[in-house]
Design an enzyme around this catalytic site. Sequence first.
Site, PDB file in Angstrom:
ATOM      1  CE  LYS A   1       1.679   5.400  -0.831  1.00  0.00           C
ATOM      2  NZ  LYS A   1       0.525   5.185   0.087  1.00  0.00           N
TER       3      LYS A   1
ATOM      4  CB  SER B   1      -3.068   3.602   1.452  1.00  0.00           C
ATOM      5  OG  SER B   1      -4.069   4.296   0.766  1.00  0.00           O
TER       6      SER B   1
ATOM      7  CB  SER C   1      -2.419   4.957  -2.184  1.00  0.00           C
ATOM      8  OG  SER C   1      -1.863   5.170  -0.883  1.00  0.00           O
TER       9      SER C   1
END
Lengths: 64, 463
Positions: free
Chosen positions: B78, B177, B153
């Site tokens: 990420k 997330s 996210s």
Amino acid sequence: MDPFFSLSDFEASVRKSGMVLTQEQIVEIYTGWGFMEPLLARLRSKDRPRAAEPAHMFNPEQSL
Amino acid sequence: MTAFPTIAGAAKLLASKQLSPVELTKSCLARIDAVDGKLNSFITLTAERALADARAAEARIMAGTGRGVLDGIPIAHKDIYGTAGIRTTAHSKQLIDYIPDADAFTVTKLADAGTVMLGKLSTHEFALGGPSFDLPWPPARNPWNTDHFPAGSSSGTGAAVAAGLILGGTGSDTGGSIRGPSALCGIAGIKPTYGLCSRAGIQPLSYTLDHAGPMAWTVEDCAILLQAMAGHDPADPASADRAVPDYTTDLAKGVAGLRIGVVRHFHEADNKVSPAVQAGIDDALSAWKSQGAEIVDVVLPPLQDYQAACWVIMIVEAYALHEKWMKASFNDYGELFRDRVVLGGLIPAADYLQAVRMRRELLSATFAATTGIDALVTAGAPAEAPRIDAVPKWGNLEKASFTNPFNVTGWPAMCVCSGFGEGGLPVSVQIAAKPFQEALLFRIGHAYETARPWRQKRPALTA
């Protein structure tokens, strides 16, 4: 959901914060504030003992 | 090699020299090239680095000095995970040219385990603002239907794992997330216990709610990745200084004798789920019961109490982190991030403290309600993924999230695919356990996952 806080009060709060927002942005974010108010009311509604620890304990012997 | 190997499956082929890490990496790069234009899961592709990593892994394996099950396995991070010498943007214009000089602790640990780094993955801006169409890169899309939302996210990780572009990846979870994208993309993802994985080197959103963790196609693969990521790091004040157990030893031990608590009021009353999500939860409970687990009802405080504590703490801490830029370069954020974080700048300090006090009460209440209970079950998300252009800006404030309770308590929780809904997109069940009981979570998730056929189906995404 209609906020309890009026738009003019909200706008004053934004100005006081130091953030520079357009009037359009303030009106838009005011909608979100309407969803935040019930969450804040939920936090305030609890009748906590005065000594209930606010969870900001720290260890004075510990260096980070 | 199957079209989309799991980490566990590829590791066996790599160890027996039936598969080369270079071949495996090239197949991932080819698939990224073919389909990621539709998914937008990558912000930065590090093909040369990946091939160098793969060649090094191949040399080790051929020399008999392989580093274990993750040696030669292609993953990606990420884009809030710091990577030395590689752009780390948080999907934001604010950090568009930011190149860290050091890896995040967990990035180093995964690299030391021999993983091959394919690149950096899309995220909601600073792990909060998304899906956004006004950022320097487009939002990731759901590979089961690219008109739909992959959640966030950790949106790029969810999309890339489900689409078979990577075998696993990293995510972060402040309010859900990791588990949200895992649920909507039909993969497995675990938010470990607060403090199990260091956050050092990862862009923070909320110091007291942020968790780092892995996402992969299967529960077993999450266990393998977490094994490498977990461990004490003095650079993270929240890092737990305790031994990391073996997460795969008892994976197939089953659930006989376990007491699994269902928090029905979360998903049947507090935020009623879709029929497909409910059917998935019922199916999982049925599977565990047939395997010898005892299923009992558990009543916790209302989901909205956890939501209130979670959102007030998160948004205030996020504002404190971003205050300087919120005042100096407000319009360099995307609309969703900045508008949400403004709220954090307006909440009185007394309310933040009430949220922190409520967090203590919720933790106590959660412990009290789970005496004699091994794990908790509820939904991961309320329904299949919505269209990406129909995600409400204030949706997380309008409806309480099923994932917030385990950020507030810090308890480990994971989402596992529990079937498909009417629209053909995945649905999910969420399992939680007491602190540092990740091995138990993996057992329970694995027992369900291997009893059902959901892992046999991949998104029909073509070039």
